[in-house]
Scaffold this motif. Structure first.
Motif, PDB file in Angstrom:
ATOM      1  N   ARG A  99       9.622  -9.716   5.914  1.00  0.00           N
ATOM      2  CA  ARG A  99       9.888 -10.350   7.213  1.00  0.00           C
ATOM      3  C   ARG A  99       9.532  -9.412   8.367  1.00  0.00           C
ATOM      4  N   GLU A 100       9.488  -8.104   8.079  1.00  0.00           N
ATOM      5  CA  GLU A 100       9.289  -7.117   9.129  1.00  0.00           C
ATOM      6  C   GLU A 100       7.904  -6.483   9.128  1.00  0.00           C
ATOM      7  N   ALA A 101       7.267  -6.421   7.940  1.00  0.00           N
ATOM      8  CA  ALA A 101       6.016  -5.659   7.857  1.00  0.00           C
ATOM      9  C   ALA A 101       4.987  -6.410   7.032  1.00  0.00           C
ATOM     10  N   GLN A 102       3.725  -6.143   7.343  1.00  0.00           N
ATOM     11  CA  GLN A 102       2.642  -6.707   6.537  1.00  0.00           C
ATOM     12  C   GLN A 102       2.327  -5.678   5.467  1.00  0.00           C
ATOM     13  N   PHE A 103       2.510  -6.060   4.226  1.00  0.00           N
ATOM     14  CA  PHE A 103       2.403  -5.075   3.138  1.00  0.00           C
ATOM     15  C   PHE A 103       1.054  -4.370   3.122  1.00  0.00           C
ATOM     16  N   GLU A 104      -0.020  -5.087   3.501  1.00  0.00           N
ATOM     17  CA  GLU A 104      -1.351  -4.456   3.423  1.00  0.00           C
ATOM     18  C   GLU A 104      -1.520  -3.396   4.507  1.00  0.00           C
ATOM     19  N   LYS A 105      -0.651  -3.462   5.527  1.00  0.00           N
ATOM     20  CA  LYS A 105      -0.752  -2.463   6.604  1.00  0.00           C
ATOM     21  C   LYS A 105       0.079  -1.227   6.286  1.00  0.00           C
ATOM     22  N   VAL A 106       1.144  -1.392   5.513  1.00  0.00           N
ATOM     23  CA  VAL A 106       2.022  -0.235   5.277  1.00  0.00           C
ATOM     24  C   VAL A 106       1.787   0.460   3.927  1.00  0.00           C
ATOM     25  N   LEU A 107       1.043  -0.202   3.037  1.00  0.00           N
ATOM     26  CA  LEU A 107       0.780   0.450   1.741  1.00  0.00           C
ATOM     27  C   LEU A 107      -0.220   1.581   1.942  1.00  0.00           C
ATOM     28  N   ARG A 108       0.150   2.745   1.425  1.00  0.00           N
ATOM     29  CA  ARG A 108      -0.725   3.896   1.610  1.00  0.00           C
ATOM     30  C   ARG A 108      -1.838   3.940   0.577  1.00  0.00           C
ATOM     31  N   GLU A 109      -1.535   3.428  -0.627  1.00  0.00           N
ATOM     32  CA  GLU A 109      -2.572   3.476  -1.656  1.00  0.00           C
ATOM     33  C   GLU A 109      -2.740   2.116  -2.307  1.00  0.00           C
ATOM     34  N   LYS A 110      -3.894   1.947  -2.936  1.00  0.00           N
ATOM     35  CA  LYS A 110      -4.167   0.649  -3.565  1.00  0.00           C
ATOM     36  C   LYS A 110      -3.465   0.552  -4.913  1.00  0.00           C
ATOM     37  N   VAL A 111      -3.280  -0.660  -5.365  1.00  0.00           N
ATOM     38  CA  VAL A 111      -2.516  -0.883  -6.599  1.00  0.00           C
ATOM     39  C   VAL A 111      -3.414  -1.456  -7.699  1.00  0.00           C
ATOM     40  N   ASP A 112      -2.943  -1.329  -8.944  1.00  0.00           N
ATOM     41  CA  ASP A 112      -3.721  -1.825 -10.088  1.00  0.00           C
ATOM     42  C   ASP A 112      -3.509  -3.317 -10.321  1.00  0.00           C
ATOM     43  N   VAL A 113      -2.283  -3.768 -10.045  1.00  0.00           N
ATOM     44  CA  VAL A 113      -1.932  -5.175 -10.333  1.00  0.00           C
ATOM     45  C   VAL A 113      -1.100  -5.726  -9.178  1.00  0.00           C
ATOM     46  N   VAL A 114      -1.384  -6.964  -8.791  1.00  0.00           N
ATOM     47  CA  VAL A 114      -0.480  -7.696  -7.885  1.00  0.00           C
ATOM     48  C   VAL A 114       0.031  -8.905  -8.656  1.00  0.00           C
ATOM     49  N   PHE A 115       1.345  -9.074  -8.675  1.00  0.00           N
ATOM     50  CA  PHE A 115       1.945 -10.271  -9.276  1.00  0.00           C
ATOM     51  C   PHE A 115       2.462 -11.111  -8.122  1.00  0.00           C
ATOM     52  N   ASP A 116       1.809 -12.263  -7.925  1.00  0.00           N
ATOM     53  CA  ASP A 116       2.076 -13.097  -6.754  1.00  0.00           C
ATOM     54  C   ASP A 116       2.997 -14.256  -7.104  1.00  0.00           C
ATOM     55  N   LEU A 117       4.206 -14.226  -6.521  1.00  0.00           N
ATOM     56  CA  LEU A 117       5.169 -15.313  -6.742  1.00  0.00           C
ATOM     57  C   LEU A 117       5.425 -16.056  -5.435  1.00  0.00           C
ATOM     58  N   VAL A 118       4.489 -15.893  -4.484  1.00  0.00           N
ATOM     59  CA  VAL A 118       4.679 -16.498  -3.161  1.00  0.00           C
ATOM     60  C   VAL A 118       3.509 -17.406  -2.787  1.00  0.00           C
ATOM     61  N   GLY A 119       2.275 -16.945  -2.996  1.00  0.00           N
ATOM     62  CA  GLY A 119       1.087 -17.753  -2.693  1.00  0.00           C
ATOM     63  C   GLY A 119       0.702 -17.710  -1.224  1.00  0.00           C
ATOM     64  N   GLY A 120      -0.156 -18.651  -0.819  1.00  0.00           N
ATOM     65  CA  GLY A 120      -0.589 -18.784   0.570  1.00  0.00           C
ATOM     66  C   GLY A 120      -1.225 -17.516   1.090  1.00  0.00           C
ATOM     67  N   ASP A 121      -0.820 -17.187   2.320  1.00  0.00           N
ATOM     68  CA  ASP A 121      -1.372 -16.028   3.004  1.00  0.00           C
ATOM     69  C   ASP A 121      -1.049 -14.724   2.256  1.00  0.00           C
ATOM     70  N   THR A 122       0.129 -14.714   1.612  1.00  0.00           N
ATOM     71  CA  THR A 122       0.528 -13.521   0.847  1.00  0.00           C
ATOM     72  C   THR A 122      -0.492 -13.262  -0.261  1.00  0.00           C
ATOM     73  N   GLN A 123      -0.902 -14.331  -0.933  1.00  0.00           N
ATOM     74  CA  GLN A 123      -1.913 -14.153  -1.991  1.00  0.00           C
ATOM     75  C   GLN A 123      -3.240 -13.685  -1.397  1.00  0.00           C
ATOM     76  N   LYS A 124      -3.638 -14.299  -0.312  1.00  0.00           N
ATOM     77  CA  LYS A 124      -4.934 -13.957   0.313  1.00  0.00           C
ATOM     78  C   LYS A 124      -4.973 -12.482   0.721  1.00  0.00           C
ATOM     79  N   ARG A 125      -3.903 -12.007   1.325  1.00  0.00           N
ATOM     80  CA  ARG A 125      -3.863 -10.613   1.793  1.00  0.00           C
ATOM     81  C   ARG A 125      -3.767  -9.622   0.635  1.00  0.00           C
ATOM     82  N   SER A 126      -3.390 -10.124  -0.539  1.00  0.00           N
ATOM     83  CA  SER A 126      -3.226  -9.235  -1.691  1.00  0.00           C
ATOM     84  C   SER A 126      -4.550  -8.629  -2.157  1.00  0.00           C
ATOM     85  N   PHE A 127      -5.653  -9.329  -1.893  1.00  0.00           N
ATOM     86  CA  PHE A 127      -6.960  -8.774  -2.286  1.00  0.00           C
ATOM     87  C   PHE A 127      -7.196  -7.425  -1.606  1.00  0.00           C
TER      88      PHE A 127
END
Ligand SMILES: NC(=O)c1ccc[n+]([C@@H]2O[C@H](COP(=O)([O-])OP(=O)(O)OC[C@H]3O[C@@H](n4cnc5c(N)ncnc54)[C@H](OP(=O)(O)O)[C@@H]3O)[C@@H](O)[C@H]2O)c1
Length: 274
Positions: free
Chosen positions: A144-172
């Protein structure tokens, strides 16, 4: 719902259960009458005193769990297992981002990934940070407070998406090349996946007594734990649905009372069959 879940009335809801075997088919060797088991039904029908299921979709109930606790496990825990291991190919020392670490599926995903030796980052409401950390997340990002793609310092190996929509799109944007985006909620764009050199898959739970048995052993040894929020009697099932809907914003035809507080507790809602 009719388009995605066509049903003939009368119809019995419920997809997961725990109970005692009363009879077995002639080709069943693994279970006997009197065994305590848990599992999923092949259709629905679990809001009932009796049901008929395939032996391949059940496992022995962990002895340390009540029937109510065991009944809360099968769908969420198997979805989490298959999402992160079968489709996400998560390995020890990798990093996974789990969207909705407080949900039923997300909480198992956090526990299983952490037990597998992965670094777990989860998105959740800020209020739930302590809870999600207590089950194994090393970092919680308040969606609710932060965009995860802006605050993550490093990239990840796996994203497990249980939300969809914009959250899924930004996960790339946060996946390493060769990483896996697994969604349990909506199809993943194959064009975007190819553009980012990652795999993208929408999973659907394929219930398995074998996977459930492995989950059962982790529950029995206390490595992971179930979470039951409320137990209702079977005859109060309709009230249980009303209470759930009353805590969700704007559920069609059952909007919350003005000013009603949102449910803050975690965990599944279980029906007790006498
Ligand atoms: N494909 C399959 O086979 C399969 C199987 C099982 C479930 N599912 C699907 O998986 C999804 C999750 O199921 P569930 O049972 O875990 O649901 P749940 O228990 O209702 O949990 C949903 C969670 O999502 C969180 N959330 C909402 N918006 C968010 C956002 N933008 N970012 C991060 N978290 C957010 C909520 O947190 P707050 O408390 O902060 O609102 C809540 O904790 C559902 O859509 C379900 O239909 C699919």
């Amino acid at each position: 719902m009719r388009q995605i879940l066509p049903i003939d009335l009368p119809w019995i809801p419920g997809h997961e259960f725990s109970g005692i075997v009363e009879q077995i088919g002639s080709d069943v060797a693994t279970y006997a009458p009197g065994d305590a088991v848990f599992g999923t039904t092949s259709g629905m029908g679990a809001y009932a005193e009796h049901l008929v299921v395939k032996a391949a979709a059940i496992a022995r109930k962990p002895s340390n769990l009540s029937f109510e606790e065991a009944a809360s496990v099968p769908v969420a825990a198997q979805t989490a297992w298959q999402g992160i291991f079968t489709h996400g190919h998560l390995e020890k020392k990798q990093t996974i981002l789990i969207h909705a670490g407080t949900g039923a599926v997300g909480a198992y995903a956090v526990q299983l990934a952490s037990h597998a030796g992965a670094t777990v980052i989860a998105t959740a409401s800020g209020d739930d940070e302590a809870y999600v950390k207590s089950i194994g997340a090393s970092r919680v990002i308040d969606y609710r407070e932060a965009q995860f793609e802006k605050v993550l310092r490093e990239k990840v190996d796996v994203v497990f998406d249980l939300v969809g929509g914009d959250t899924q799109k930004r996960s790339f944007l946060v996946l390493k090349e060769g990483g896996h985006l697994v969604s349990a909620v909506q199809p993943v764009s194959q064009e975007e996946a190819a553009m980012h050199h990652v795999s993208g898959v929408m999973m659907r739970l394929a219930p398995s007594g074998d996977v459930l048995g492995r989950i059962g052993r982790l529950l029995e040894e206390g490595t992971i734990r179930p979470d039951v929020a409320t137990v209702y009697a079977l005859q109060d099932a309709a009230q249980a649905w009303k209470d759930i809907a009353g805590n969700l914003p704007g559920v069609h035809g059952m909007s919350p009372e003005p000013g009603a507080a949102r449910r803050k507790s975690h965990g599944k809602i279980v029906l007790r069959v006498a």
